[in-house]
Design an enzyme around this catalytic site. Sequence first.
Site, PDB file in Angstrom:
ATOM      1  N   ASP A 327       0.841  -1.184   0.000  1.00  0.00           N
ATOM      2  CA  ASP A 327       0.000   0.000   0.000  1.00  0.00           C
ATOM      3  C   ASP A 327       0.887   1.249   0.000  1.00  0.00           C
ATOM      4  OD1 ASP A 327      -2.747   1.105   0.387  1.00  0.00           O
ATOM      5  OD2 ASP A 327      -1.828   1.923   2.202  1.00  0.00           O
ATOM      6  N   GLU A 356       1.534   0.286  -4.911  1.00  0.00           N
ATOM      7  CA  GLU A 356       1.036   1.555  -5.420  1.00  0.00           C
ATOM      8  C   GLU A 356       2.226   2.502  -5.509  1.00  0.00           C
ATOM      9  OE1 GLU A 356      -3.366   2.442  -3.899  1.00  0.00           O
ATOM     10  OE2 GLU A 356      -1.941   2.303  -2.274  1.00  0.00           O
TER      11      GLU A 356
END
Length: 646
Positions: A327, A356
């Site tokens: 993340d 990400e």
Amino acid sequence: MKILNRIFSCAMAFLFTAGAAAQELTYSPTGSRFDIETLPGAKAVTLRIYNDGIGGKPVKIIKLKANPTGGDNLLWQTLVKGDLKGKFYTFDVKYDKKWQGETPGVFATAVGVNGRRGAVIDMNATNPDGWLQDVRPDIAPKDLVLYELHHRDFSIDCSGGFKYPGKFLALSEPRAIEHLKRLGVNAVHILPSFDYASIDETNLAANKYNWGYDPLNYNVPEGGYSTDPYNPVTRIREFKLMVQALHRAGIKVILDVVYNHTYSVDGSPFQKVMPNEFYRLNADGSYSNGSGCGNETASEHEVMRRFMVESVKYWVNEYHIDGFRFDLMGVHDIETMNLIRRELNAIDPAIYVYGEGWSAGTCAYPHDKLAMKAATDQMPGIAAFSDDIRDALRGPFSDDTKPAFLAGIKGHEQSIMFGIVGGVQHPQVNIKSVNYSDHFWCLQPTQLISYVSCHDDMCLVDRLKASIPGITTDELIRLDLLAQTAVFTSQGVPFMLSGEEMLRDKKGVHNSFESPDSINHLDWNNLELYPQVMSYYSGLIDIRKKHPAFHMGSAELVRNNLEFLPQQDCLVAFHIKGGLRLQGVSENWGDIYVALNANKRPVTITVPDGDYTVVVRNIKADERGIATIRGGQVTVPAQSALIFHN
Ligand code: CA
């Protein structure tokens, strides 16, 4: 302490190495060893032993003794004789005159309800039968088909008919396994499944929902997904049963890890044990907020870097995890991500790592050292999500109503082509015309995650409805299937949000992180309502998996063998050349043509004469073929994909 040290010096010697210890508890029936590392300024550490995971008074209070770690920090240790199995514990660290408050430590591997206290368990007792024979399915990164799911979304609704709705165990049920196998995905990416803070595990009857991006104990499964959050063994055992069942079905398990921030600063075990050491601070002493969640961790600090490395290795070794989705990977530094990659390579190079490649705010660290998408080419073996192809298909993150390629808007073709080649340098892709990228950021196509929707933002159905006013159901289905055909014919690694195969919607909610089940749940009745959607998705995935031409895995092969047909507005068409077998790719099809037509009218492409077998047309996808056509001028139906081969 000295006497105890001598008695246990043989068995415990390994724990006294410099900078030891991810492991803070070492259990044996004759005695449990506690070790916790603090900053050098710590004045005292208290260990409390409890009978329960919550409430009650400590049955034992022990002052720990400090030893050097070999570095600057202190290692506080004690050995408690006797069998502590079933007990719970906390540490409390004193800096200056202030006790920081009780915490299970930074590396608890078992906890009581709500993660307040560590638990003393025999980890071997958490292993299901056959666990030691469990192996990670042998699937190379280039062959992966990723399916992102939230435990509750997937199984909570009664239409699913699950025995354990919303639990880890649901994924071990035949209902789940059969669906995943029929769909054809070979890796499930599970949203945060470590112990997170936002769900009160003492009140699961409230049926609260959260995605779980609020980490509490990183190395323990979440209690809310277990059948008994009070019993620290249960969540661990059930998590392993889930992994085991998926592995037996040939499906990998990828963990969504959220090392970039903690639920809060003050309540975080990091802060209670080593104040400020795990976080980035601004020049004025405030907490930097690159995560958008109030704080950001500091992967460049030795303790945080070591924590991340030890944590991923722990999940791999203890839980047989097959990969990690980071993340807000852009909050972490490049050096740490590369270190993680190297450490995982030493265990199994097929363990897949992606993330990400952005942050949610400005980080207190030099931008050029952060693991941003643009720096993916500095991180071999690590992939990043391509918002380039995503937004070229559906429209930008910032405005749900703004349409793009799928709505028949021209100008997005190059960004889709960038996604089709897997983000590697390609002579026909004009990087200047690609959405958000100014260079080809992938060294290899397996470094690009190709997708059109994920848990964030609207799901695909909602997005199509929001961006194309008055869309009909027929058009919705055609465009949904067209979008996924771009994703699944990309040389990157394809990724889909759970439920898209049953045309899920979230009633237009853009950010459903704490929306009720009624918004987030999958409605399994949709499988019968829209059988053509599931049939197309599974047919498309079957085509991809059986044909390495769609996942060559090598930038060189892609450059040499994938060529685009002449560009037309709202059309992306490409040819994968026959003869791949001669280059070591076990492809039994010859020339393959793929055309993605977002126009509201049919368009024509020109291909060499000859007979071809059509495998995708309109809303049908079947690897065995659905029709034969002649070459020359070939018509691509409106708002759909056409794939054929000879
Ligand atoms: Ca929890």
